[in-house]
Motif scaffolding. Structure first.
Motif, short mmCIF file in Angstrom:
data_model
loop_
_atom_site.label_atom_id
_atom_site.label_comp_id
_atom_site.label_asym_id
_atom_site.label_seq_id
_atom_site.Cartn_x
_atom_site.Cartn_y
_atom_site.Cartn_z
N VAL A 126 33.81 61.41 37.85
CA VAL A 126 33.31 61.35 36.49
C VAL A 126 31.85 60.92 36.45
N MET A 127 31.51 59.96 37.30
CA MET A 127 30.18 59.37 37.27
C MET A 127 29.47 59.62 38.60
N THR A 128 28.36 60.32 38.53
CA THR A 128 27.57 60.57 39.73
C THR A 128 26.81 59.30 40.12
N SER A 129 26.27 59.29 41.30
CA SER A 129 25.50 58.13 41.73
C SER A 129 24.25 57.96 40.86
N ASN A 130 23.70 59.06 40.33
CA ASN A 130 22.54 58.96 39.43
C ASN A 130 22.90 58.19 38.17
N VAL A 131 24.05 58.46 37.61
CA VAL A 131 24.49 57.76 36.40
C VAL A 131 24.75 56.29 36.72
N PHE A 132 25.38 56.05 37.85
CA PHE A 132 25.64 54.68 38.29
C PHE A 132 24.34 53.88 38.37
N VAL A 133 23.33 54.45 38.99
CA VAL A 133 22.03 53.78 39.12
C VAL A 133 21.37 53.60 37.76
N MET A 134 21.48 54.60 36.89
CA MET A 134 20.91 54.48 35.53
C MET A 134 21.53 53.31 34.78
N ILE A 135 22.85 53.17 34.89
CA ILE A 135 23.54 52.07 34.21
C ILE A 135 23.03 50.73 34.75
N LEU A 136 22.89 50.63 36.05
CA LEU A 136 22.38 49.39 36.64
C LEU A 136 20.95 49.11 36.17
N ARG A 137 20.14 50.14 36.06
CA ARG A 137 18.76 49.95 35.58
C ARG A 137 18.71 49.54 34.12
N ILE A 138 19.58 50.13 33.30
CA ILE A 138 19.65 49.74 31.89
C ILE A 138 19.98 48.25 31.80
N LEU A 139 21.04 47.84 32.51
CA LEU A 139 21.44 46.43 32.48
C LEU A 139 20.33 45.52 33.01
N SER A 140 19.72 45.92 34.09
CA SER A 140 18.64 45.11 34.68
C SER A 140 17.49 44.93 33.71
N THR A 141 17.06 45.99 33.08
CA THR A 141 15.94 45.92 32.14
C THR A 141 16.29 45.07 30.93
N VAL A 142 17.48 45.28 30.38
CA VAL A 142 17.91 44.50 29.21
C VAL A 142 17.97 43.01 29.56
N PHE A 143 18.57 42.68 30.70
CA PHE A 143 18.73 41.28 31.06
C PHE A 143 17.41 40.61 31.39
N LYS A 144 16.49 41.36 31.98
CA LYS A 144 15.19 40.81 32.32
C LYS A 144 14.39 40.44 31.07
N HIS A 145 14.53 41.23 30.02
CA HIS A 145 13.72 41.04 28.82
C HIS A 145 14.46 40.37 27.67
N CYS A 146 15.76 40.14 27.86
CA CYS A 146 16.54 39.48 26.80
C CYS A 146 17.59 38.59 27.47
N THR A 147 17.20 37.38 27.78
CA THR A 147 18.07 36.50 28.56
C THR A 147 19.37 36.13 27.86
N SER A 148 19.39 36.15 26.54
CA SER A 148 20.64 35.84 25.84
C SER A 148 21.69 36.91 26.12
#
Length: 106
Positions: free
Chosen positions: A45-67
């Motif tokens: 269902v999920m390619t490695s590209n999608v997997f990496v995109m999800i990790l990047r989304i989470l990383s960016t959100v958490f880096k800029h919004c600590t709450s």
């Protein structure tokens, strides 16, 4: 799924300087849904590209919004990470030598 993740990835990248807007974007469960995708996303269902995109989304959100990072930690982030690395093994199995899960490069 890939188009949806790409859209959110680009949106989060553009909004990373506005923590308030990121909070608004995530208020209806984006973090929880991404976490669920990581846990149940099979390679068919999920390619490695999608997997990496999800990790990047989470990383960016958490880096800029600590709450939101704190919210993720409260939602069993350690269980999610453990599951991604070693699968759903019992505590007894975890005492044995581990092998990391393989992700296809689709």
């Amino acid at each position: 799924l890939e188009s949806c993740c790409l859209t959110f990835s680009r949106l989060v990248e553009q909004l990373k300087g506005s923590p308030g807007i990121l909070m608004e974007l995530c208020k209806d469960g984006l973090i929880t849904n991404l976490q669920q995708l990581l846990l149940v996303g099979s390679p068919t269902v999920m390619t490695s590209n999608v997997f990496v995109m999800i990790l990047r989304i989470l990383s960016t959100v958490f880096k800029h919004c600590t709450s939101l990072a704190t919210q993720f930690i409260k939602q069993d982030a350690s269980g999610t990470i453990r599951s991604l690395l070693v699968g759903n093994k019992s505590p007894v199995e975890l005492r044995m030598p581990l092998s990391l899960l393989h992700r296809s490069s689709n």
